[in-house]
Design an enzyme around this catalytic site. Structure first.
Site, PDB file in Angstrom:
ATOM      1  CD  GLU A  53      91.276 -47.837 -23.276  1.00 42.99           C
ATOM      2  OE1 GLU A  53      91.843 -48.846 -22.781  1.00 42.99           O
ATOM      3  OE2 GLU A  53      90.525 -47.106 -22.617  1.00 42.99           O
ATOM      4  CG  PHE A 115      90.139 -38.055 -12.806  1.00 38.04           C
ATOM      5  CD1 PHE A 115      90.815 -39.055 -12.106  1.00 38.04           C
ATOM      6  CD2 PHE A 115      89.043 -38.415 -13.578  1.00 38.04           C
ATOM      7  CE1 PHE A 115      90.403 -40.370 -12.174  1.00 38.04           C
ATOM      8  CE2 PHE A 115      88.633 -39.738 -13.654  1.00 38.04           C
ATOM      9  CZ  PHE A 115      89.303 -40.716 -12.944  1.00 38.04           C
ATOM     10  CD  GLN A 116      89.956 -41.335 -16.606  1.00 37.55           C
ATOM     11  OE1 GLN A 116      89.123 -40.821 -17.341  1.00 37.55           O
ATOM     12  NE2 GLN A 116      89.949 -42.631 -16.331  1.00 37.55           N
ATOM     13  CE  LYS A 165      82.788 -33.497 -20.146  1.00 40.41           C
ATOM     14  NZ  LYS A 165      82.570 -33.920 -18.761  1.00 40.41           N
ATOM     15  CG  MET A 483     111.055 -66.706 -31.642  1.00 37.15           C
ATOM     16  SD  MET A 483     111.487 -67.965 -32.877  1.00 37.15           S
ATOM     17  CE  MET A 483     110.473 -67.471 -34.270  1.00 37.15           C
TER      18      MET A 483
END
Lengths: 587, 171
Positions: A53, A115-116, A165, A483
């Site tokens: 993502e 869930f999630q 959903k 760096m």
């Protein structure tokens, strides 16, 4: 209701279409199944399936920056949403317009640790310009259109829309964008003309003026860069650009002094320090630009043009602030310059340029090359030479290579330079170049990177291969977090704490494993040939250049120093640099 | 007022917002995220039809910081208007407190007497306690609470400040 009802998924797709979106970057998941089912059954929205993502976020940023459009991301609930955080903050800091659609668990389960499930709007509230949780399908179309309005207007930024959903499945009405008016959000775009006339008077009266311009000019659209160029040429004044502003004024112009700030040119920084008027168009006096605030440009008056009132007097106090869009204000400034018949002080300006040319002669970007080892500056100069005239898009990751790219790649036009400025996100480069390539199928899209950054999002090579996106990656290999290593060498007694990358993949084989070409250059005499091969190959290429491992970025204004305390190279280091640790932390 | 003025001052800022979910969190998150101070904060819906709420924030800062706070608040999308009541003309400020005092005998009588002087009213009483309601400026409430301390003060609830500009103009 006369309006035809659609389900939530269809409403989102219709809204995307009406907002002119034809590409989205995404990755499905449980709660998005109804939406992805709808995506499958249509051809208007092209979906680019990323491998992480965060990759989707930076790809959308690259797409937005290279295309002057809103980037769109679709990710699932929970981990899908939390993986977007870095990208959201990155877009927030650099004012990149994005709409990020996140799936959420069904409305009835919100708050139950399903869930999630994650509190996406709660987590992303400070990471977005605005965010929404859609609780009623009747609000969905309006919210989608509002999201685009907020993302692209005013100071652009990321907007997140969290959709449960059941809302994707519910039936509701669709309203078009023209029917949506925001209740409160009214960004100011036109500048106050009286102030603009005052600004023009200050400009004409200045003896040592300088234009200091940034990403606001780019965000205003390509026309703003044209207007800026026109105004700068009308005045004859020097111009310096910030990291985010590169391309807003052509690098080949004589009046261009190069980038300013921590790794800016000698002439740009000393001109900022010595000037009597700063004309800031769309830059925000970032700490990497100003250096130590009490030593910043001690004798100047300041005009600050910015679309965001909170940028005014935040870091540096200004004498005249003009709130509005850079393009509109530049147009009015040109008008006012003509109507006020402003004439710069020729004699003073001549002396000012004489001084600047003296600084320019120092040639602060010069470096020593040998035949044995590839100097990164040399490599990038060759990349610049061999891509000249190809109208290429360049992305970078973050660190030394980013600064070298900013210093040695000349940009003639806006929207060609994609880099993570404010947040400094390692892992930005590859997906950003990928996003630019999606926007410009046939253009040359180059990612300049180094292995520390590259390893953070290299999974997107698979996306490049899958969608035949011929991104060219130039990886400056030094087996260090360069760096960090540079600061440790200069300011922390050469104690290389956790900056040596002991283990690394064989990048040529890695590229081949992904189904693309890998190339490697180890000596300077191979450089031109390898770059040319990279450009000639039809498809994505990962090209590694083994560079001088201990090369450093110069010039450098150490943290906590002023512009006139700029360090030009190794020999220029102050004796006590290593002891002066409190001013030298990576802050 | 001068932007270079380094003195810390209290400012009462009135913010008219859309009463949508998360709007208070946005305002509070802005203050905590940017390190601004909150001395008092009140919020309630003021128009049920168009669903707007008013947030009154008392904050302390230099002139430059207060200007930043106002600009940052203005930047939040669901915000209608931001007014600095301390700077933009005269205003009235009020706070309400409910104060519970426990005691018997002379102390109880004394508490009632002081409440009378302060025009606090008794909203609950038992054989050994009173709950006083007092409305006024913060300093008045502070003074009353201090006098109640030796008389058996056991609990305090304060609303924080609500404020509005004087004169006929709406916000």
């Amino acid at each position: 209701m006369a309006t035809k009802t659609l389900n939530g998924s269809q409403i989102v797709l219709r809204a995307l279409k009406d907002q002119g979106v034809d590409v989205a970057f995404g990755l499905p998941g449980g709660v998005l199944l109804p939406f992805y089912d709808e995506i499958y059954q249509q051809n208007e929205l092209k979906h680019i399936l990323v491998r992480h993502e965060q990759g989707a976020m930076h790809a959308a940023e690259g797409y937005a920056r290279a295309n002057d459009k809103v980037g769109v991301v679709i990710v699932t609930s929970g981990p899908g949403a939390t993986n977007t955080i870095t990208g959201l903050v990155d877009a927030m800091m650099d004012s990149i317009p994005l709409v990020c659609i996140t799936g959420q668990v069904p409305t009835a389960l919100i708050g139950n640790d399903a869930f999630q499930e994650a509190d996406t709007t709660g987590i992303t509230r400070p990471c977005t310009k605005h965010n929404y949780l859609v609780k009623d399908v009747n609000d969905l179309a309006r919210i989608m259109h509002e999201a685009f309005l907020v993302a692209r207007s005013g100071r652009p930024g990321p907007v997140l829309v969290d959709i449960p959903k059941d809302i994707f499945l519910a039936e509701g009405p669709y309203v078009g964008p023209s029917k949506v008016e925001h209740k409160t959000y009214r960004p100011k775009v036109k500048g106050d003309f009286t102030d603009i006339k005052e600004a023009v008077k200050m400009m004409a009266a200045a003896k040592k003026p300088i234009f200091y311009c940034g990403g606001g000019v780019i965000n205003s659209g390509p026309n703003a860069s044209k207007l800026l160029t026109k105004l700068i040429k009308m005045t004859g004044y020097p111009c310096t650009l910030t990291l985010m502003g590169l391309g807003a004024f052509p690098a080949s112009e004589k009046q261009y002094l190069g980038m300013l700030g921590m790794h800016g040119t000698y002439e740009a920084n000393l001109a900022m320090h010595d000037c009597d008027l700063i004309i800031n168009i769309g830059a925000r006096f970032d700490d990497r630009v100003t250096g130590r605030l009490d030593g910043f440009s001690p004798n100047s008056k300041r005009i600050h043009v910015d679309i965001d009132p909170s940028s005014i007097n935040k870091n540096v106090l200004v004498d005249l602030a003009i709130i509005g869009d850079a393009g509109h204000i530049l147009e009015d400034m040109i008008k006012a310059w003509k109507s006020e018949q402003a004439i710069p002080n020729k004699k003073a300006l001549g002396q000012w340029w004489e001084k600047i040319e003296g600084w320019r002669k120092v040639d602060s970007l010069k470096y020593k090359s040998t035949k044995k080892v590839i100097e990164p500056q040399f490599f990038l100069e060759r990349v610049a030479a061999l891509t000249k005239g190809k109208n290429a898009y360049f992305s970078t990751d973050v660190g030394q290579h980013q600064m070298w790219a900013a210093q040695y790649l000349p940009f003639e036009e806006p929207n060609r330079w994609l880099t993570s400025g404010g947040l400094g996100t390692m892992g930005y480069g590859l997906p950003a170049a990928m996003g630019a390539q999606v926007a410009h199928k046939d253009a040359l899209c180059v990612c300049v990177t180094s292995e520390g950054s590259f390893m953070m999002n290299l999974q997107e090579l698979a996306t490049c291969v899958e969608y035949k996106l011929p991104v060219k990656v130039f990886l400056l290999y030094n087996a260090y977090l360069g760096m960090v290593r540079q600061w440790q060498e200069m300011f922390h007694g050469e104690r290389y704490s956790a900056s040596v990358l002991e283990s690394h993949p064989d990048f040529v084989k890695l590229a081949e494993a992904f189904g693309m070409t890998g190339l490697m250059a180890e000596t300077p005499d191979q450089v031109d040939d390898i770059i040319q091969q990279t450009l000639d190959i039809d498809g994505p290429v990962l090209t590694v250049a083994k560079i001088n491992r201990t090369a450093k970025v110069f010039p450098m204004i150490p943290a906590g120093a002023a512009h006139n305390e700029i360090i030009l190279g190794e020999k220029d280091l102050p004796d006590d640099a290593q002891n002066n640790t409190d001013a030298m932390v990576l802050t | 007022m001068n932007i270079r003025d380094k003195e810390l001052r209290l400012h009462t800022i009135s913010v008219l917002v859309d009463n949508e979910s998360g709007v208070l969190a946005r305002v509070i998150g802005l203050f905590s995220g940017r390190g601004y101070n909150i001395s008092s904060l009140t919020v309630a819906e003021v128009d049920g039809e168009i669903r707007t709420s008013k947030i009154t924030i008392v904050t302390r800062g230099t002139y430059q910081v207060i200007e930043q706070i106002k600009a940052q608040l203005q930047r939040l999308v669901p915000i209608h208007k931001v007014v600095d009541l301390t700077v933009d003309g005269p205003s009235v400020e009020r706070e309400l407190a409910l104060i519970k005092v426990k005691g018997v005998g002379e102390k109880r009588v004394e508490a009632l007497r002081i409440a009378d002087i302060f025009r606090a009213s008794v909203v609950d009483s038992s054989n050994e306690s009173f709950v006083f309601e007092i409305i006024g400026r913060t300093q008045k409430l502070d003074a009353f609470i201090e006098l109640m301390q030796p008389l058996g003060l056991v609990d305090i609830s304060r609303t924080g400040i609500a404020a509005i500009s004087r004169g006929p103009e709406a916000m």
